[in-house]
Motif scaffolding. Structure first.
Motif, PDB file in Angstrom:
ATOM      1  N   GLY A 147       0.702  -1.279  -0.146  1.00  0.00           N
ATOM      2  CA  GLY A 147       0.155   0.147  -0.141  1.00  0.00           C
ATOM      3  C   GLY A 147       0.994   1.318   0.006  1.00  0.00           C
ATOM      4  O   GLY A 147       0.737   2.101  -0.973  1.00  0.00           O
ATOM      5  N   VAL A 148       2.004   1.154   0.929  1.00  0.00           N
ATOM      6  CA  VAL A 148       2.719   2.500   0.884  1.00  0.00           C
ATOM      7  C   VAL A 148       3.726   2.531  -0.341  1.00  0.00           C
ATOM      8  O   VAL A 148       3.599   3.858  -0.952  1.00  0.00           O
ATOM      9  N   LEU A 149       4.136   1.664  -1.153  1.00  0.00           N
ATOM     10  CA  LEU A 149       4.623   1.565  -2.332  1.00  0.00           C
ATOM     11  C   LEU A 149       3.695   2.294  -3.448  1.00  0.00           C
ATOM     12  O   LEU A 149       4.017   3.006  -4.191  1.00  0.00           O
ATOM     13  N   ALA A 150       2.778   1.737  -3.479  1.00  0.00           N
ATOM     14  CA  ALA A 150       1.528   2.033  -4.369  1.00  0.00           C
ATOM     15  C   ALA A 150       1.141   3.640  -4.219  1.00  0.00           C
ATOM     16  O   ALA A 150       1.185   4.331  -5.182  1.00  0.00           O
ATOM     17  N   LEU A 151       1.178   3.982  -2.901  1.00  0.00           N
ATOM     18  CA  LEU A 151       0.592   5.378  -2.573  1.00  0.00           C
ATOM     19  C   LEU A 151       1.931   6.268  -3.178  1.00  0.00           C
ATOM     20  O   LEU A 151       1.565   7.426  -3.416  1.00  0.00           O
ATOM     21  N   ALA A 152       3.067   6.043  -2.922  1.00  0.00           N
ATOM     22  CA  ALA A 152       4.228   6.754  -3.109  1.00  0.00           C
ATOM     23  C   ALA A 152       4.126   7.112  -4.810  1.00  0.00           C
ATOM     24  O   ALA A 152       4.212   8.177  -5.325  1.00  0.00           O
ATOM     25  N   VAL A 153       3.846   6.034  -5.631  1.00  0.00           N
ATOM     26  CA  VAL A 153       3.700   6.132  -7.179  1.00  0.00           C
ATOM     27  C   VAL A 153       2.460   7.195  -7.327  1.00  0.00           C
ATOM     28  O   VAL A 153       2.527   8.193  -8.032  1.00  0.00           O
ATOM     29  N   VAL A 154       1.343   6.954  -6.389  1.00  0.00           N
ATOM     30  CA  VAL A 154       0.373   7.954  -6.795  1.00  0.00           C
ATOM     31  C   VAL A 154       0.799   9.383  -6.281  1.00  0.00           C
ATOM     32  O   VAL A 154       0.349  10.247  -7.179  1.00  0.00           O
ATOM     33  N   LEU A 155       1.723   9.571  -5.331  1.00  0.00           N
ATOM     34  CA  LEU A 155       2.004  10.985  -4.758  1.00  0.00           C
ATOM     35  C   LEU A 155       3.070  11.407  -5.625  1.00  0.00           C
ATOM     36  O   LEU A 155       2.879  12.593  -5.944  1.00  0.00           O
ATOM     37  N   TRP A 156       4.154  10.806  -6.192  1.00  0.00           N
ATOM     38  CA  TRP A 156       5.051  11.298  -6.937  1.00  0.00           C
ATOM     39  C   TRP A 156       5.203  10.982  -8.452  1.00  0.00           C
ATOM     40  O   TRP A 156       5.955  11.389  -9.017  1.00  0.00           O
ATOM     41  N   GLY A 157       4.340  10.091  -9.039  1.00  0.00           N
ATOM     42  CA  GLY A 157       4.269   9.871 -10.052  1.00  0.00           C
ATOM     43  C   GLY A 157       5.114   8.641 -10.705  1.00  0.00           C
ATOM     44  O   GLY A 157       5.624   8.020  -9.357  1.00  0.00           O
ATOM     45  N   ALA A 158       5.158   8.127 -11.570  1.00  0.00           N
ATOM     46  CA  ALA A 158       5.965   7.206 -12.156  1.00  0.00           C
ATOM     47  C   ALA A 158       7.342   7.322 -12.225  1.00  0.00           C
ATOM     48  O   ALA A 158       8.338   6.296 -12.369  1.00  0.00           O
ATOM     49  N   GLY A 159       7.933   8.690 -12.297  1.00  0.00           N
ATOM     50  CA  GLY A 159       9.341   8.990 -12.037  1.00  0.00           C
ATOM     51  C   GLY A 159       9.839   9.062 -13.618  1.00  0.00           C
ATOM     52  O   GLY A 159       9.056   9.049 -14.604  1.00  0.00           O
ATOM     53  N   ARG A 160      11.083   9.375 -13.813  1.00  0.00           N
ATOM     54  CA  ARG A 160      11.620   9.720 -14.958  1.00  0.00           C
ATOM     55  C   ARG A 160      11.911   8.494 -15.844  1.00  0.00           C
ATOM     56  O   ARG A 160      11.684   8.876 -17.220  1.00  0.00           O
ATOM     57  N   TRP A 161      11.926   7.188 -15.681  1.00  0.00           N
ATOM     58  CA  TRP A 161      11.987   6.322 -16.523  1.00  0.00           C
ATOM     59  C   TRP A 161      10.549   5.492 -16.702  1.00  0.00           C
ATOM     60  O   TRP A 161       9.994   4.626 -16.024  1.00  0.00           O
ATOM     61  N   SER A 162       9.648   6.089 -17.313  1.00  0.00           N
ATOM     62  CA  SER A 162       8.441   5.866 -17.676  1.00  0.00           C
ATOM     63  C   SER A 162       7.781   6.322 -18.964  1.00  0.00           C
ATOM     64  O   SER A 162       8.269   7.191 -19.354  1.00  0.00           O
ATOM     65  N   ALA A 163       6.839   5.765 -19.215  1.00  0.00           N
ATOM     66  CA  ALA A 163       6.141   6.136 -20.550  1.00  0.00           C
ATOM     67  C   ALA A 163       5.448   7.615 -20.284  1.00  0.00           C
ATOM     68  O   ALA A 163       5.365   8.349 -21.182  1.00  0.00           O
ATOM     69  N   ASP A 164       4.975   7.825 -19.098  1.00  0.00           N
ATOM     70  CA  ASP A 164       4.401   8.994 -18.680  1.00  0.00           C
ATOM     71  C   ASP A 164       5.353  10.131 -19.300  1.00  0.00           C
ATOM     72  O   ASP A 164       4.967  11.224 -19.645  1.00  0.00           O
ATOM     73  N   ARG A 165       6.851  10.079 -18.591  1.00  0.00           N
ATOM     74  CA  ARG A 165       7.636  10.972 -18.795  1.00  0.00           C
ATOM     75  C   ARG A 165       7.768  11.172 -20.347  1.00  0.00           C
ATOM     76  O   ARG A 165       8.031  12.178 -20.832  1.00  0.00           O
ATOM     77  N   LEU A 166       7.770   9.979 -21.032  1.00  0.00           N
ATOM     78  CA  LEU A 166       7.979  10.324 -22.413  1.00  0.00           C
ATOM     79  C   LEU A 166       6.977  10.923 -23.232  1.00  0.00           C
ATOM     80  O   LEU A 166       7.171  11.700 -24.028  1.00  0.00           O
ATOM     81  N   ILE A 167       5.863  10.452 -22.670  1.00  0.00           N
ATOM     82  CA  ILE A 167       4.694  11.069 -23.361  1.00  0.00           C
ATOM     83  C   ILE A 167       4.490  12.738 -23.096  1.00  0.00           C
ATOM     84  O   ILE A 167       4.403  13.641 -23.833  1.00  0.00           O
ATOM     85  N   ARG A 168       4.999  13.123 -21.906  1.00  0.00           N
ATOM     86  CA  ARG A 168       4.932  14.453 -21.565  1.00  0.00           C
ATOM     87  C   ARG A 168       5.857  15.118 -22.153  1.00  0.00           C
ATOM     88  O   ARG A 168       5.868  16.427 -22.399  1.00  0.00           O
ATOM     89  N   ALA A 169       7.043  14.494 -22.366  1.00  0.00           N
ATOM     90  CA  ALA A 169       8.304  15.296 -23.282  1.00  0.00           C
ATOM     91  C   ALA A 169       7.751  15.418 -24.614  1.00  0.00           C
ATOM     92  O   ALA A 169       8.351  16.367 -25.316  1.00  0.00           O
TER      93      ALA A 169
END
Length: 160
Positions: free
Chosen positions: A137-159
């Motif tokens: 739960g804490v690890l999943a919540l960390a991703v919710v709060l800080w996002g997927a990070g630099r090495w993610s498809a979300d970052r590539l899409i945003r860039a």
């Protein structure tokens, strides 16, 4: 050297309320380490839930029996709860590994984890199992709060 030591001390004691002014090299290192930690959290949580989903899928009759007899999911019929839970455990981890809709996937797995804990009676959940669910739960919540990070498809899409 003294300035670097002071900056490191400020970084380690910063409660996160205001942006920390770190030397560029320390800020870059911290950013990389944060992304590495988020990647590790994503991969670990995704593996746990994906393997659980595969187990449910392999023996569907046992899965249905579990949802009818042991898991007491509130507000949902057991068959629907089994379908939704298993689907979530198979689809959301793939998104989490890719870092695609990372916050959504983290939130979804946080909810799946929470429902799993709430649907079991206290007698069915050992202290070790409670600790594992808390970690997930804490690890999943960390991703919710800080996002997927630099090495993610979300970052590539945003860039792009």
């Amino acid at each position: 050297m003294n300035a670097l030591l002071c900056a490191a001390l400020r970084a380690f004691t910063d409660p996160g309320l205001a942006p920390t002014r770190l030397p560029a090299s320390l800020g870059t290192l911290t950013s990389h380490l944060q992304s590495l930690a988020l990647l590790g959290a994503r991969l670990y949580v995704a593996q746990v839930f994906f393997l659980s989903g595969l187990t449910k899928l392999r023996d569907w009759s046992s899965t249905l029996a579990l949802f009818q007899d042991i898991y007491q999911v509130p507000l949902l019929p057991p068959v629907l709860a089994a379908w939704l839970g298993t689907s979530g455990e198979l689809v959301l981890p793939v998104l989490l590994v890719l870092g695609l809709a990372g916050r959504f996937a983290g939130a979804g797995l946080f909810v799946v984890n929470l429902v799993a804990v709430l649907s079991l009676s206290a007698d069915d959940l050992s202290p070790a199992a409670q600790a594992q669910h808390a970690l997930w739960g804490v690890l999943a919540l960390a991703v919710v709060l800080w996002g997927a990070g630099r090495w993610s498809a979300d970052r590539l899409i945003r860039a792009a």
